[in-house]
Design a protein around this motif. Structure first.
Motif, PDB file in Angstrom:
ATOM      1  N   ASN A 164       0.814  -1.223   0.000  1.00 39.35           N
ATOM      2  CA  ASN A 164       0.000   0.000   0.000  1.00 39.35           C
ATOM      3  C   ASN A 164       0.843   1.267   0.000  1.00 39.35           C
ATOM      4  N   ILE A 165       2.076   1.185   0.503  1.00 35.25           N
ATOM      5  CA  ILE A 165       2.934   2.385   0.480  1.00 35.25           C
ATOM      6  C   ILE A 165       3.997   2.284  -0.611  1.00 35.25           C
ATOM      7  N   GLY A 166       3.788   1.328  -1.538  1.00 37.24           N
ATOM      8  CA  GLY A 166       4.635   1.256  -2.727  1.00 37.24           C
ATOM      9  C   GLY A 166       5.923   0.488  -2.561  1.00 37.24           C
ATOM     10  N   LEU A 167       6.027  -0.391  -1.550  1.00 41.72           N
ATOM     11  CA  LEU A 167       7.242  -1.170  -1.331  1.00 41.72           C
ATOM     12  C   LEU A 167       6.968  -2.655  -1.573  1.00 41.72           C
ATOM     13  N   ASP A 168       8.034  -3.391  -1.874  1.00 35.48           N
ATOM     14  CA  ASP A 168       7.859  -4.830  -2.053  1.00 35.48           C
ATOM     15  C   ASP A 168       7.908  -5.530  -0.698  1.00 35.48           C
ATOM     16  N   PRO A 174      10.486   0.406  -5.667  1.00 36.98           N
ATOM     17  CA  PRO A 174      10.694  -0.061  -7.039  1.00 36.98           C
ATOM     18  C   PRO A 174      11.982   0.490  -7.635  1.00 36.98           C
ATOM     19  N   THR A 175      12.482  -0.156  -8.655  1.00 39.56           N
ATOM     20  CA  THR A 175      13.691   0.287  -9.348  1.00 39.56           C
ATOM     21  C   THR A 175      13.524   1.726  -9.825  1.00 39.56           C
ATOM     22  N   GLY A 176      14.513   2.534  -9.543  1.00 42.54           N
ATOM     23  CA  GLY A 176      14.461   3.935  -9.946  1.00 42.54           C
ATOM     24  C   GLY A 176      13.863   4.853  -8.895  1.00 42.54           C
ATOM     25  N   MET A 177      13.385   4.284  -7.770  1.00 38.90           N
ATOM     26  CA  MET A 177      12.821   5.091  -6.696  1.00 38.90           C
ATOM     27  C   MET A 177      13.571   4.821  -5.394  1.00 38.90           C
ATOM     28  N   THR A 178      13.457   5.746  -4.463  1.00 40.46           N
ATOM     29  CA  THR A 178      14.102   5.618  -3.166  1.00 40.46           C
ATOM     30  C   THR A 178      13.096   5.906  -2.066  1.00 40.46           C
TER      31      THR A 178
END
Length: 277
Positions: A164-168, A174-178
């Protein structure tokens, strides 16, 4: 009374606590601050970020509202006035364990230094990573709280929560994000101290969110106060329970937000500190 109930009755804990969640709605009336100055209206992007911060912290606060034991320590404990705001200049710790500063002196300054560094660990990006979370809990909490807290945090930071917060499932962006979750203590205050126990408030600011061009949870800043109840155990200060509440927060400055690339670089290039009273 649990520590969470005592210090933050405005938040719900998701586990049947007595507090109620405070929801910030778009278009709500602004409040006066600093004698009439108006708080700048939040944009929808910053609102999303603030809500993300609340979601991130609320799970960690949940277990604090469920227990914490008796808040009294008998006649031996004292409740000192607020300590001076100037730094003491005393070396804070003897070393680190698993990246967390440890080895604090058994005095009031040691308790404040421990609380500051533990606040940083408890709201770090690592607490969301299953392979790092257990080490953090085992290092900073009392032994008799570890099993319970590990279970609660594993449940709170589940795969669905991370998604829900965009993490695996490993707590990675995800690749390209921090993913950013970095806290900076601004000051500490002891509200109760004895040689075997202490309650310390840590006033913090921090940056939280996901840096990336397509991020739906942009990095934003927040101000909050974390209250940690500590016990002296195994030759160091350990956390028995903690709770968090909003503010005190200054008036927002009208500054142009940095790009996602600049934020990502800053997180990678600027190291953290060991905090001391």
């Amino acid at each position: 009374m649990s520590l969470g109930d005592e210090h933050d009755t405005r938040r719900g804990d998701g586990y049947g606590g007595s507090g109620q969640t405070r929801t910030r709605l778009p278009g709500a009336a602004d409040t006066d601050v600093y004698g009439g100055a108006r708080r700048p209206v939040r944009t929808s992007r910053s609102l999303i970020g603030v809500v993300g911060v609340i979601v991130l912290l609320i799970a960690a606060i949940a277990f604090a509202n469920q227990g914490g034991g008796d808040d009294t320590d008998g006649g031996s404990a004292k409740s000192p006035a607020a300590a001076p705001t100037a730094p003491s200049g005393v070396r804070p710790v003897k070393g680190t364990t698993s990246g967390i500063p440890t080895g604090y002196p058994q005095d009031e300054q040691g308790a404040q230094s421990a609380a500051a560094n533990y606040a940083v660990a408890l709201v770090s990006a690592d607490i969301l990573k299953p392979d790092r979370r257990g080490g953090i809990v085992r290092q900073i909490f009392l032994k008799d709280r570890i099993a319970e807290l590990e279970g609660r945090l594993d449940q709170a930071y589940s795969k669905d929560f991370l998604k829900n917060i965009g993490l695996d499932e490993k707590g990675e962006a995800p690749t390209g994000m921090t993913y950013v979750s970095r806290t900076a203590p601004v000051g500490t205050k002891t509200t109760q101290f004895s040689p075997d126990s202490a309650t310390v408030e840590v006033w913090c600011t921090g940056v939280f969110g996901t840096a990336g061009v397509s991020s739906t949870n942009p990095v934003t800043n927040d101000w909050f106060t974390m209250t940690l109840k500590l016990r002296w155990s195994e030759g160091d200060w350990k956390v028995e329970s903690f709770a968090q509440k909003d503010g005190p927060a200054p008036v927002n400055a009208d500054r142009t937000a940095s790009s996602a690339e600049d934020i990502s670089k800053a997180v990678e290039q600027y190291g953290g500190f060991t905090y001391a009273r």
